[in-house]
Enzyme design. Structure first.
Site, PDB file in Angstrom:
ATOM      1  N   PHE A  49       6.788 -52.388  -5.514  1.00 50.75           N
ATOM      2  CA  PHE A  49       6.733 -53.682  -4.825  1.00 50.75           C
ATOM      3  C   PHE A  49       5.334 -53.926  -4.268  1.00 50.75           C
ATOM      4  O   PHE A  49       5.154 -54.193  -3.090  1.00 50.75           O
ATOM      5  CB  PHE A  49       7.805 -53.784  -3.723  1.00 50.75           C
ATOM      6  CG  PHE A  49       9.201 -53.733  -4.279  1.00 50.75           C
ATOM      7  CD1 PHE A  49       9.844 -54.895  -4.691  1.00 50.75           C
ATOM      8  CD2 PHE A  49       9.856 -52.511  -4.437  1.00 50.75           C
ATOM      9  CE1 PHE A  49      11.127 -54.833  -5.238  1.00 50.75           C
ATOM     10  CE2 PHE A  49      11.130 -52.445  -4.979  1.00 50.75           C
ATOM     11  CZ  PHE A  49      11.768 -53.612  -5.378  1.00 50.75           C
ATOM     12  N   HIS A  50       4.365 -53.767  -5.148  1.00 51.65           N
ATOM     13  CA  HIS A  50       2.988 -54.041  -4.761  1.00 51.65           C
ATOM     14  C   HIS A  50       2.139 -54.226  -6.023  1.00 51.65           C
ATOM     15  O   HIS A  50       2.571 -53.923  -7.136  1.00 51.65           O
ATOM     16  CB  HIS A  50       2.423 -52.901  -3.896  1.00 51.65           C
ATOM     17  CG  HIS A  50       2.399 -51.586  -4.577  1.00 51.65           C
ATOM     18  ND1 HIS A  50       3.311 -50.583  -4.318  1.00 51.65           N
ATOM     19  CD2 HIS A  50       1.585 -51.091  -5.543  1.00 51.65           C
ATOM     20  CE1 HIS A  50       3.052 -49.546  -5.081  1.00 51.65           C
ATOM     21  NE2 HIS A  50       2.007 -49.824  -5.843  1.00 51.65           N
ATOM     22  N   ALA A  51       0.923 -54.717  -5.821  1.00 52.57           N
ATOM     23  CA  ALA A  51      -0.107 -54.753  -6.867  1.00 52.57           C
ATOM     24  C   ALA A  51      -1.343 -54.093  -6.276  1.00 52.57           C
ATOM     25  O   ALA A  51      -1.367 -53.723  -5.099  1.00 52.57           O
ATOM     26  CB  ALA A  51      -0.411 -56.190  -7.276  1.00 52.57           C
ATOM     27  N   ARG A  96       4.099 -54.349  -9.567  1.00 53.03           N
ATOM     28  CA  ARG A  96       5.020 -53.388 -10.178  1.00 53.03           C
ATOM     29  C   ARG A  96       6.158 -53.002  -9.242  1.00 53.03           C
ATOM     30  O   ARG A  96       5.965 -52.861  -8.028  1.00 53.03           O
ATOM     31  CB  ARG A  96       4.290 -52.145 -10.693  1.00 53.03           C
ATOM     32  CG  ARG A  96       3.856 -51.049  -9.740  1.00 53.03           C
ATOM     33  CD  ARG A  96       2.550 -51.270  -8.989  1.00 53.03           C
ATOM     34  NE  ARG A  96       1.494 -51.990  -9.672  1.00 53.03           N
ATOM     35  CZ  ARG A  96       0.401 -51.425 -10.201  1.00 53.03           C
ATOM     36  NH1 ARG A  96       0.225 -50.122 -10.109  1.00 53.03           N
ATOM     37  NH2 ARG A  96      -0.531 -52.158 -10.751  1.00 53.03           N
TER      38      ARG A  96
END
Ligand code: T46
Length: 134
Positions: A49-51, A96
């Site tokens: 839950f981040h880029a 992702r």
């Protein structure tokens, strides 16, 4: 979308398999500054839950399986990882999420940068506004 699922080179003989990966190769086109792995993920857990702003990575499911959901702000694709002979190369700026980990799942990650929390975008709305300004 800036990702690729690639075949990794394996030295197989009657004893089994061996995959060796080097920096600045066809499989790892960057300097390797960090290696980490995810293991013993509790059932039902979703991670990621981040880029990233800069980081490039090669993710290898060396045991078990899991799904990577990849998102570039316009579309989402799911990649199922279940083989130590496949590498998922993820460029920076791809959101992702990881899910459906089997109990035996181990994800080995080869990274182009040292750990830096400032490189993370952990809020999806912020991610959308950042990539739209790139
Ligand atoms: C990614 C996916 C595939 C460190 O101290 N050093 C490190 O090198 C890393 C990767 C993490 N951490 C600390 C930061 C957090 O306190 O470990 C804790 C868990 O990290 P995070 O919540 O970012 O883990 P995931 O599974 O959500 O994401 C990780 C990577 O952080 C990320 O870059 O692409 O795996």
């Amino acid at each position: 979308m800036d990702y690729r699922l690639i075949d990794l080179p394996s030295h197989n003989d009657e004893r089994g398999g061996l995959v060796a990966l080097e920096a600045w190769s066809e499989w790892v086109p960057f300097e390797i500054k960090r290696v980490y792995y995810l293991f013993a993920t509790a059932q039902g857990v979703e991670r990621g839950f981040h880029a990233h702003r800069k980081l490039q990575q090669l993710c290898i499911c060396v045991s078990g399986s899991c799904d990577f959901v990849l998102d570039n702000g316009q579309s989402r694709e799911t990649v199922h990882l279940n083989s130590p002979l496949k590498g998922l190369r993820i460029g920076n700026s791809v959101w992702r999420e990881m899910k459906n980990f089997t109990p035996d799942c181990v994800i080995l990650v080869i990274a182009s940068e040292h750990y830096d929390e400032a490189d993370y975008i952990r809020d999806y709305q912020k991610y959308l506004s950042e990539i739209n300004h790139i």
